[in-house]
Scaffold this active site. Sequence first.
Site, PDB file in Angstrom:
ATOM      1  N   LYS A  42       0.833  -1.188   0.000  1.00 59.47           N
ATOM      2  CA  LYS A  42       0.000   0.000   0.000  1.00 59.47           C
ATOM      3  C   LYS A  42       0.872   1.244   0.000  1.00 59.47           C
ATOM      4  CE  LYS A  42      -2.835  -2.709   3.065  1.00 59.47           C
ATOM      5  NZ  LYS A  42      -2.913  -3.043   4.495  1.00 59.47           N
ATOM      6  N   GLU A  98       7.340   2.349  -6.517  1.00 58.84           N
ATOM      7  CA  GLU A  98       7.632   1.778  -5.199  1.00 58.84           C
ATOM      8  C   GLU A  98       7.846   2.906  -4.188  1.00 58.84           C
ATOM      9  OE1 GLU A  98       7.277  -0.328  -3.145  1.00 58.84           O
ATOM     10  OE2 GLU A  98       8.771  -1.923  -3.183  1.00 58.84           O
ATOM     11  N   ASP A 102      14.956  -1.414  -0.335  1.00 67.68           N
ATOM     12  CA  ASP A 102      15.889  -1.714   0.751  1.00 67.68           C
ATOM     13  C   ASP A 102      16.778  -2.892   0.328  1.00 67.68           C
ATOM     14  OD1 ASP A 102      17.125  -1.894   3.223  1.00 67.68           O
ATOM     15  OD2 ASP A 102      15.428  -2.815   4.227  1.00 67.68           O
TER      16      ASP A 102
HETATM   17  P1  5GP Z   1      12.981  -4.750   0.033  1.00 69.63           P
HETATM   18  O1  5GP Z   1      12.296  -5.947  -0.561  1.00 69.63           O
HETATM   19  O2  5GP Z   1      13.723  -3.914  -0.970  1.00 69.63           O
HETATM   20  O3  5GP Z   1      13.821  -5.100   1.223  1.00 69.63           O
HETATM   21  O4  5GP Z   1      11.887  -3.850   0.701  1.00 69.63           O
HETATM   22  C1  5GP Z   1      10.910  -3.178   0.028  1.00 69.63           C
HETATM   23  C2  5GP Z   1       9.721  -2.985   0.914  1.00 69.63           C
HETATM   24  O5  5GP Z   1      10.065  -3.088   2.298  1.00 69.63           O
HETATM   25  C3  5GP Z   1       9.145  -1.607   0.765  1.00 69.63           C
HETATM   26  O6  5GP Z   1       8.153  -1.557  -0.232  1.00 69.63           O
HETATM   27  C4  5GP Z   1       8.552  -1.336   2.131  1.00 69.63           C
HETATM   28  O7  5GP Z   1       7.270  -1.885   2.207  1.00 69.63           O
HETATM   29  C5  5GP Z   1       9.457  -2.096   3.067  1.00 69.63           C
HETATM   30  N1  5GP Z   1      10.513  -1.228   3.653  1.00 69.63           N
HETATM   31  C6  5GP Z   1      11.833  -1.213   3.399  1.00 69.63           C
HETATM   32  N2  5GP Z   1      12.474  -0.280   4.134  1.00 69.63           N
HETATM   33  C7  5GP Z   1      11.506   0.326   4.855  1.00 69.63           C
HETATM   34  C8  5GP Z   1      11.531   1.403   5.813  1.00 69.63           C
HETATM   35  O8  5GP Z   1      12.547   2.025   6.144  1.00 69.63           O
HETATM   36  N3  5GP Z   1      10.326   1.741   6.339  1.00 69.63           N
HETATM   37  C9  5GP Z   1       9.162   1.111   6.016  1.00 69.63           C
HETATM   38  N4  5GP Z   1       8.057   1.534   6.602  1.00 69.63           N
HETATM   39  N5  5GP Z   1       9.105   0.101   5.138  1.00 69.63           N
HETATM   40  C10 5GP Z   1      10.277  -0.279   4.554  1.00 69.63           C
END
Ligand code: 5GP
Length: 179
Positions: A42, A98, A102
């Site tokens: 979301k 997006e 991260d």
């Molecule tokens: P990845 O798969 O790249 O680790 O993470 C992507 C998803 O993780 C993002 O769409 C988000 O939902 C969540 N995410 C990553 N870092 C953060 C952060 O610092 N804060 C929040 N609230 N969500 C994060």
Amino acid sequence: MRNDIKEILFTTEQIEDKAAQLAKQLEVDYQDKKPILLGLLKGSIPFIGDLMKHMNIPIQIEFMDVSSYHGGTTSSGQVKILKDLDISVENRHIIIVEDIVDTGFTLTKVIALLKHRGAASVEVVTMLDKPEGRIVEMEPKYIGFTIPKAFVVGYGLDYDEYYRNLPYVGILKEEVYMK
Ligand code: 5GP
């Protein structure tokens, strides 16, 4: 909610200005391509709203819901599709929208899926990038702001489904999630 925020990183105005700049760049790059803006639910909701209103070319809006965090502050590495696309992406140009990148797990999985389904091209526009968190190689083409490795909330980003409605991006106080 403001009491739970350690530091405000980006204000509404800064984010809206950045979204408008990125939208203008997308407008040029996708002039005759009728792309699909694919928001990942979301967290991308406010950002996709800002982007789309500044893109003066034919676009379609679609959403997918994928999860990798399961309510915590670190990625589980397991990406689950909670809501899939309702339309075919075959021969379509896809711009994934997006909130933040991260580890890169989520986008790597979604990009592979869209390519497997025959998308003509897949690029990513992200409001925030946290390159220090990267575990799998993933370079979004369009980036709003690069941030250090901190857990941020607001402007769509949640902690345990709260804080998405904050009109800015801020670092959540550690004591909130250490409780
Ligand atoms: P990845 O798969 O790249 O680790 O993470 C992507 C998803 O993780 C993002 O769409 C988000 O939902 C969540 N995410 C990553 N870092 C953060 C952060 O610092 N804060 C929040 N609230 N969500 C994060």
